[in-house]
Write an enzyme that holds these catalytic residues in place. Structure first.
Site, PDB file in Angstrom:
ATOM      1  N   CYS A  23       0.926  -1.252  -0.106  1.00 20.95           N
ATOM      2  CA  CYS A  23       0.056  -0.203  -0.091  1.00 20.95           C
ATOM      3  C   CYS A  23       0.892   1.379  -0.063  1.00 20.95           C
ATOM      4  O   CYS A  23       0.281   2.354  -0.083  1.00 20.95           O
ATOM      5  CB  CYS A  23      -0.859  -0.125   1.095  1.00 20.95           C
ATOM      6  SG  CYS A  23      -2.288  -1.175   1.044  1.00 20.95           S
ATOM      7  N   HIS A  71     -13.293   9.827  -7.937  1.00 16.99           N
ATOM      8  CA  HIS A  71     -12.232  10.158  -8.855  1.00 16.99           C
ATOM      9  C   HIS A  71     -11.121  11.045  -8.695  1.00 16.99           C
ATOM     10  O   HIS A  71     -10.740  12.014  -9.284  1.00 16.99           O
ATOM     11  CB  HIS A  71     -13.063  10.453 -10.308  1.00 16.99           C
ATOM     12  CG  HIS A  71     -13.836   9.230 -10.985  1.00 16.99           C
ATOM     13  ND1 HIS A  71     -14.813   8.666 -10.368  1.00 16.99           N
ATOM     14  CD2 HIS A  71     -13.094   8.274 -11.613  1.00 16.99           C
ATOM     15  CE1 HIS A  71     -15.125   7.412 -11.204  1.00 16.99           C
ATOM     16  NE2 HIS A  71     -14.044   7.184 -11.779  1.00 16.99           N
ATOM     17  N   GLU A 129     -12.518  -0.670   2.236  1.00 17.82           N
ATOM     18  CA  GLU A 129     -11.688  -0.563   0.973  1.00 17.82           C
ATOM     19  C   GLU A 129     -12.117  -1.506   0.055  1.00 17.82           C
ATOM     20  O   GLU A 129     -11.602  -1.500  -1.070  1.00 17.82           O
ATOM     21  CB  GLU A 129     -10.388  -0.700   1.806  1.00 17.82           C
ATOM     22  CG  GLU A 129      -9.704   0.629   2.282  1.00 17.82           C
ATOM     23  CD  GLU A 129      -8.269   0.302   2.488  1.00 17.82           C
ATOM     24  OE1 GLU A 129      -7.697   1.306   2.816  1.00 17.82           O
ATOM     25  OE2 GLU A 129      -7.743  -0.787   2.247  1.00 17.82           O
TER      26      GLU A 129
END
Length: 139
Positions: A23, A71, A129
């Site tokens: 990550c 986005h 997530e």
């Protein structure tokens, strides 16, 4: 206790600066915000008699919150070089700097605080997530 629950989703990219693992690299998620609002008693009079709150008000607030992050590339303030940020902005990318490491745990608390500030009787916020993994913040 009476509770209502709704959710909204958004797509964004992030990375975890200083993390030793996958990550640390820029990657994306289909984040899901699941919000529970509640009260001990239902409203006793007026337009919302027999309700905790209008579902529409909760749905609108949660969707607006999700849409505000949709986005975008989310990053922790101070973790990207200024030239990198400027170059990405010059290319037209949407960037959101946050004052915390952008983890699901931190987002759960952040979203809770934003919705409380909007006047919602929030009890719990879960941030997914992935479809199977979430972090929860509740008071």
């Amino acid at each position: 206790m009476f509770e209502l629950k709704t959710s909204a989703s958004f797509d964004s990219a992030h990375f975890l600066s200083g993390y030793q693992g996958k990550c640390a690299n820029l990657h994306g998620h289909r984040w899901k915000i699941e919000v529970t609002v509640g009260q001990e008693a239902l409203q006793e009079e007026g337009n919302y008699r027999g309700m905790v709150i209008d579902f529409g008000d909760v749905k609108h607030a949660v969707k607006a919150l999700a849409d505000s992050y949709d986005h975008a590339m989310i990053y922790e303030e101070g973790t990207l070089q200024r030239a990198t940020v400027e170059a990405l902005l010059a290319e037209g990318f949407r960037l959101i700097a946050v004052p915390f490491r952008p983890t699901a745990e931190q987002f759960a608390k952040c979203f809770y605080e934003k919705l409380i500030a909007d006047g919602l009787p929030v009890r719990r916020v879960a941030v997914y997530e992935t479809p199977e993994n979430c972090a929860v913040y509740e008071v």
